[in-house]
Enzyme design. Sequence first.
Site, PDB file in Angstrom:
ATOM      1  N   SER A 214       0.725  -1.138  -0.067  1.00 45.39           N
ATOM      2  CA  SER A 214      -0.033  -0.073  -0.146  1.00 45.39           C
ATOM      3  C   SER A 214       0.886   1.246  -0.054  1.00 45.39           C
ATOM      4  CB  SER A 214      -0.792  -0.012   1.301  1.00 45.39           C
ATOM      5  OG  SER A 214      -1.273   1.373   1.517  1.00 45.39           O
TER       6      SER A 214
ATOM      7  N   HIS B 291      -1.110  -1.361  -4.124  1.00 35.09           N
ATOM      8  CA  HIS B 291      -2.520  -0.896  -3.575  1.00 35.09           C
ATOM      9  C   HIS B 291      -2.525   0.721  -3.316  1.00 35.09           C
ATOM     10  CE1 HIS B 291      -6.126  -1.928  -0.880  1.00 35.09           C
ATOM     11  NE2 HIS B 291      -5.640  -1.164  -0.262  1.00 35.09           N
TER      12      HIS B 291
ATOM     13  N   ASP C 166      -4.766   3.512  -1.817  1.00 34.01           N
ATOM     14  CA  ASP C 166      -6.024   3.934  -0.982  1.00 34.01           C
ATOM     15  C   ASP C 166      -6.437   5.481  -1.125  1.00 34.01           C
ATOM     16  OD1 ASP C 166      -6.142   1.512   1.012  1.00 34.01           O
ATOM     17  OD2 ASP C 166      -3.976   2.273   1.327  1.00 34.01           O
TER      18      ASP C 166
ATOM     19  N   MET D 142      -9.091   8.143   0.066  1.00 34.25           N
ATOM     20  CA  MET D 142     -10.192   8.499   0.984  1.00 34.25           C
ATOM     21  C   MET D 142     -10.577   9.904   0.784  1.00 34.25           C
ATOM     22  SD  MET D 142      -7.912   6.881   4.186  1.00 34.25           S
ATOM     23  CE  MET D 142      -6.794   5.579   3.969  1.00 34.25           C
TER      24      MET D 142
ATOM     25  N   HIS E 163      -8.386   0.907  -3.758  1.00 31.38           N
ATOM     26  CA  HIS E 163      -9.418   0.767  -2.576  1.00 31.38           C
ATOM     27  C   HIS E 163      -9.988   2.101  -2.395  1.00 31.38           C
ATOM     28  CE1 HIS E 163      -9.599  -0.256   1.872  1.00 31.38           C
ATOM     29  NE2 HIS E 163     -10.673  -0.283   1.466  1.00 31.38           N
TER      30      HIS E 163
ATOM     31  N   MET F 265     -12.273   4.357  -0.413  1.00 32.79           N
ATOM     32  CA  MET F 265     -13.016   4.548   0.926  1.00 32.79           C
ATOM     33  C   MET F 265     -13.723   6.125   0.808  1.00 32.79           C
ATOM     34  SD  MET F 265      -9.748   3.158   3.280  1.00 32.79           S
ATOM     35  CE  MET F 265      -8.719   3.218   1.883  1.00 32.79           C
TER      36      MET F 265
ATOM     37  N   MET G 291     -11.589  -6.124   5.526  1.00 34.59           N
ATOM     38  CA  MET G 291     -10.603  -5.143   6.441  1.00 34.59           C
ATOM     39  C   MET G 291     -10.330  -5.747   7.720  1.00 34.59           C
ATOM     40  SD  MET G 291      -9.940  -2.447   4.615  1.00 34.59           S
ATOM     41  CE  MET G 291      -8.971  -1.688   5.865  1.00 34.59           C
TER      42      MET G 291
ATOM     43  N   ASP H 100      -6.578  -6.632   4.374  1.00 33.57           N
ATOM     44  CA  ASP H 100      -5.888  -5.109   4.504  1.00 33.57           C
ATOM     45  C   ASP H 100      -6.105  -4.743   5.918  1.00 33.57           C
ATOM     46  OD1 ASP H 100      -5.161  -2.646   3.971  1.00 33.57           O
ATOM     47  OD2 ASP H 100      -7.003  -1.826   2.678  1.00 33.57           O
TER      48      ASP H 100
END
Length: 214
Positions: free
Chosen positions: A7, A30, A32, A34, A63, A65, A136, A174
């Site tokens: 990540s 990966h 992330d 957000m 991913h 979020m 998660m 994760d």
Amino acid sequence: MIKIAPSILSADFANLERDIRRVSSADWLHIDVMDGCFVPNLTVGVPVVKSIHQCTDMFLDVHLMIEKPVRYIEAFAKAGASLLSVHLEADGPGGIAQALRLMDGCGVRKAVALRPITSPKAILPYLEQLDMVLVMTVEPGFGGQSFMTSQLDTICEVRSLIRQYNPACRLEVDGGINRDTARRVISAGADVLVAGSAVYGAADPAMAISALRG
Ligand code: DX5
Ligand code: ZN
């Protein structure tokens, strides 16, 4: 075959290209995303995914979020995402179904993600069409948190649903993954391991990746 997905949340964003090269022996990258609403943190968005796509051939595991991810599926697909994970808690069933349809239309691989509180059974309406389920193993939002042992049962339950309804579907975990927890999640049924701090916090990220595989 176990896949390792470092990540970049734990990378140095001022030296992102260098830090992506450091993990090029991994299977996936990966990313992330957000939004400061779905989780109490802000990270990167579409332009950063686009720039990453231009500087690496790695499989981009994005991913999301973010609330109501359906709004951004096409943009992330166009930016070069290989796979998109949407959280089941981020919209109603109609919004999630629509997000998955858009992924199909864009030729992007499809995943749903579960917060620790969400029941494994929540994946059932979508499972047959999924490429991956993301479980998660920490509360989403931050890197460097401790692995939630209670999620081992969730991983086992998701693996058994996958076996029953869609054996080709992958199971990614994760949060808090290191050499020790890697062993435990693999025996519970995970086959894609995200690792941020365990990879970027190591003196030699490539060695950390092969240690996780081993
Ligand atoms: C947390 C993110 C993770 C995070 C994992 O919400 O989804 O991908 O980077 O970091 P570690 O491996 O440090 O727990
Ligand atoms: Zn993540």
